[in-house]
Design an enzyme around this catalytic site. Structure first.
Site, PDB file in Angstrom:
ATOM      1  N   LYS A  69       0.796  -1.234   0.000  1.00 51.56           N
ATOM      2  CA  LYS A  69       0.000   0.000   0.000  1.00 51.56           C
ATOM      3  C   LYS A  69       0.832   1.290   0.000  1.00 51.56           C
ATOM      4  CE  LYS A  69      -3.368  -1.078  -0.591  1.00 51.56           C
ATOM      5  NZ  LYS A  69      -3.774  -1.822  -1.829  1.00 51.56           N
ATOM      6  N   HIS A 131       6.777  -7.469  -2.311  1.00 52.90           N
ATOM      7  CA  HIS A 131       6.606  -6.783  -1.029  1.00 52.90           C
ATOM      8  C   HIS A 131       7.577  -7.359   0.009  1.00 52.90           C
ATOM      9  CE1 HIS A 131       3.192  -4.475  -2.253  1.00 52.90           C
ATOM     10  NE2 HIS A 131       2.310  -5.449  -2.226  1.00 52.90           N
ATOM     11  N   SER A 161      -4.400   2.908   4.542  1.00 48.10           N
ATOM     12  CA  SER A 161      -4.619   2.287   3.240  1.00 48.10           C
ATOM     13  C   SER A 161      -4.652   0.758   3.376  1.00 48.10           C
ATOM     14  CB  SER A 161      -3.505   2.723   2.284  1.00 48.10           C
ATOM     15  OG  SER A 161      -3.712   2.181   1.011  1.00 48.10           O
TER      16      SER A 161
HETATM   17  S1  PPS Z   1      -0.649  -2.916  -3.226  1.00 48.09           S
HETATM   18  O1  PPS Z   1      -1.897  -3.698  -2.989  1.00 48.09           O
HETATM   19  O2  PPS Z   1       0.304  -3.090  -2.128  1.00 48.09           O
HETATM   20  O3  PPS Z   1      -0.043  -3.186  -4.527  1.00 48.09           O
HETATM   21  O4  PPS Z   1      -1.152  -1.403  -3.174  1.00 48.09           O
HETATM   22  P1  PPS Z   1      -0.308  -0.151  -3.657  1.00 48.09           P
HETATM   23  O5  PPS Z   1      -0.488   0.023  -5.099  1.00 48.09           O
HETATM   24  O6  PPS Z   1       1.062  -0.211  -3.113  1.00 48.09           O
HETATM   25  O7  PPS Z   1      -1.014   1.035  -2.881  1.00 48.09           O
HETATM   26  C1  PPS Z   1      -2.338   1.435  -3.115  1.00 48.09           C
HETATM   27  C2  PPS Z   1      -2.445   2.858  -2.633  1.00 48.09           C
HETATM   28  O8  PPS Z   1      -1.802   3.708  -3.614  1.00 48.09           O
HETATM   29  C3  PPS Z   1      -2.767   4.647  -4.073  1.00 48.09           C
HETATM   30  N1  PPS Z   1      -2.496   4.987  -5.474  1.00 48.09           N
HETATM   31  C4  PPS Z   1      -2.328   6.258  -5.884  1.00 48.09           C
HETATM   32  N2  PPS Z   1      -2.290   7.422  -5.206  1.00 48.09           N
HETATM   33  C5  PPS Z   1      -2.123   8.557  -5.927  1.00 48.09           C
HETATM   34  N3  PPS Z   1      -2.009   8.572  -7.276  1.00 48.09           N
HETATM   35  C6  PPS Z   1      -2.032   7.431  -7.988  1.00 48.09           C
HETATM   36  N4  PPS Z   1      -1.938   7.452  -9.297  1.00 48.09           N
HETATM   37  C7  PPS Z   1      -2.186   6.195  -7.289  1.00 48.09           C
HETATM   38  N5  PPS Z   1      -2.264   4.899  -7.658  1.00 48.09           N
HETATM   39  C8  PPS Z   1      -2.448   4.185  -6.525  1.00 48.09           C
HETATM   40  C9  PPS Z   1      -4.086   3.925  -3.903  1.00 48.09           C
HETATM   41  O9  PPS Z   1      -5.179   4.800  -3.998  1.00 48.09           O
HETATM   42  C10 PPS Z   1      -3.886   3.331  -2.524  1.00 48.09           C
HETATM   43  O10 PPS Z   1      -3.875   4.320  -1.500  1.00 48.09           O
HETATM   44  P2  PPS Z   1      -5.176   4.772  -0.657  1.00 48.09           P
HETATM   45  O11 PPS Z   1      -4.647   5.695   0.387  1.00 48.09           O
HETATM   46  O12 PPS Z   1      -5.763   3.540  -0.086  1.00 48.09           O
HETATM   47  O13 PPS Z   1      -6.070   5.464  -1.633  1.00 48.09           O
END
Ligand code: PPS
Length: 317
Positions: A69, A131, A161
Site C-alpha cells: 500500500k 513486497h 490504506s
Molecule cells: S498494493 O496492494 O500493495 O499493490 O497497493 P499499492 O499500489 O502499493 O497502494 C495502493 C495505494 O496507492 C494509491 N495509489 C495512488 N495514489 C495517488 N495517485 C495514484 N496514481 C495512485 N495509484 C495508486 C491507492 O489509492 C492506494 O492508496 P489509498 O490511500 O488507499 O487510496
C-alpha cells in the site's frame, strides 16, 4: 465467521479483450498470520517459497519493491508506460497491471503463481513486483546487480490504506476493528511484517547497493513529473517531453482509478462494494482515522523506533 470467509473467486479479467486467461479459482479463505523467518506472513506468500527463492533473475530485470500500500501500482504503471507505452500500445487496453508486473511471491490456488508469470514475461526488461523485506529477496537479484525501485509511504497513511485493503481483500486476514488494527500495525503483525523494519531495512540496503532508487509516495504526490525525471535518470531513460507529459497525465489518480487495466477492478478477489482499490490517493487521510490520542501515542512510539535521522517521512504536504 471471522477468518473463515469463503470467497468464490473467478478471475473475470476482460475475458474477451485482454488475453488474460480466465481462471475459475478454487474457494479461497481468509488466511491466518504466522511467523515466517521472523516476519508475519500468510501461506499465500510462502506456499511457493522454494521456487521463489530459486527465481532466476536477469541482469536487466527491474524489481519494484514496496511495503504493501505504499504506491506499488502507481510506480508499476509509470515504469510500464516508460518502457512499453510507445512500443506496445495494445498493452494499455488489454493487460491488467498485475499481469504486466507480476507479484513474485503470490501463490493463490487456481491462478498462475507470480513466479510463473514472471518466468513467462515476454518483455525486456521484465518488471517484477515484490513486497518482501530486503533480507528475503531472492539472491539472484543481488547476484545480477538488478536495478531496484523502492517506494515508501509515511506510516500513518500506509496503515490506513492497508486497513481498507484488508477489509476488501478476500485473501488477506480480516482487518477487524480500526483500534485493533492500529495496535497490530504498531506490533508489526501485518502481512509482510513491520512497516518500520521494512522501510529501514531497504533504506540501509541503499547505503551499500547503488542500484537501488528509494522513492517516497509523498514526493510522487507533490510533483509526479519531478519524480518521473528522477526515476528516468536512475534507469537511463530519456522520454521526450511529450511522452513524459502523456505519462504524467495517464498516471494521475483519477485517470488510473477510471482505467480498468490499472484499477484492479478485474480481480474478483477484491470486493469493491466494501472499498475501491484506488481509494483516495492522498497524503494526510490518516487524519480522518486517527483520534488525537492515537496520533500522540503513535508519534511517541515512532520517535523511539525511527532512529535514523537520514530517513524522514512526511505525513502532510
Ligand atoms: S498494493 O496492494 O500493495 O499493490 O497497493 P499499492 O499500489 O502499493 O497502494 C495502493 C495505494 O496507492 C494509491 N495509489 C495512488 N495514489 C495517488 N495517485 C495514484 N496514481 C495512485 N495509484 C495508486 C491507492 O489509492 C492506494 O492508496 P489509498 O490511500 O488507499 O487510496
Amino acid at each position: 465467521m471471522q477468518g473463515q470467509v469463503f470467497v468464490q473467486v473467478f478471475s473475470r479479467a476482460c475475458a474477451n479483450t485482454c488475453g488474460f486467461q480466465q481462471h475459475k479459482m478454487d474457494s479461497v479463505t481468509r488466511p491466518e498470520l504466522f511467523d515466517f523467518h521472523g516476519i508475519s506472513m500468510t501461506h499465500y506468500f510462502t506456499d511457493n517459497w522454494e521456487n521463489i527463492q530459486n527465481f532466476q533473475a536477469r541482469s536487466d530485470d527491474i524489481l519494484i519493491a514496496t511495503y504493501p500500500k505504499a504506491g506499488t501500482t502507481w510506480i508499476s504503471y509509470i515504469l510500464d508506460l516508460l518502457y512499453f507505452g510507445q512500443t506496445s500500445p495494445e498493452r494499455q487496453t488489454s493487460l491488467p497491471i498485475y499481469n504486466r508486473v507480476p507479484f513474485l511471491e503470490i501463490a493463490i490456488p487456481g491462478l498462475d503463481s507470480g513466479k510463473d508469470l514472471a518466468d513467462k514475461l515476454p518483455t525486456t526488461p521484465r518488471l517484477i513486483k515484490t513486497h518482501l523485506p530486503v533480507q528475503l529477496v531472492p539472491k539472484s537479484f543481488w547476484e545480477h546487480n538488478c536495478r531496484i525501485v523502492y517506494v515508501a509511504r509515511n506510516a500513518k497513511d500506509n496503515m490506513v490504506s492497508f486497513f481498507h485493503f484488508d477489509r476488501m481483500n478476500g485473501v488477506q486476514p480480516e482487518a477487524g476493528d480500526w483500534i485493533d488494527y492500529f495496535l497490530r500495525f504498531l506490533k508489526g503483525k501485518m502481512v509482510f511484517g513491520s512497516w518500520y523494519d521494512h522501510v529501514n531495512g531497504w533504506w540501509k540496503k541503499k547505503q551499500t547497493y547503488s542500484n537501488l532508487h528509494y522513492m517516497f509516495y509523498e514526493d510522487l504526490i507533490e510533483d509526479t513529473g519531478r519524480e518521473i525525471d528522477k526515476v528516468c535518470s536512475f534507469l537511463g531513460l530519456s522520454p521526450s517531453a511529450e511522452e513524459k507529459k502523456n505519462i504524467t497525465s495517464q498516471v494521475q489518480f483519477d485517470n488510473m482509478k477510471n482505467n480498468k487495466m490499472a484499477n484492479y477492478s478485474t480481480l474478483q478477489v477484491l470486493d469493491f462494494k466494501i472499498c475501491p482499490f484506488m481509494r483516495k490517493g492522498k497524503v494526510g487521510d490518516w487524519k480522518n482515522h486517527f483520534t488525537v490520542g492515537q496520533s500522540e501515542y503513535f508519534d511517541e512510539d515512532y520517535k523511539n523506533r525511527m532512529k535514523d535521522p537520514t530517513l524522514q517521512f512526511r505525513t502532510e504536504i
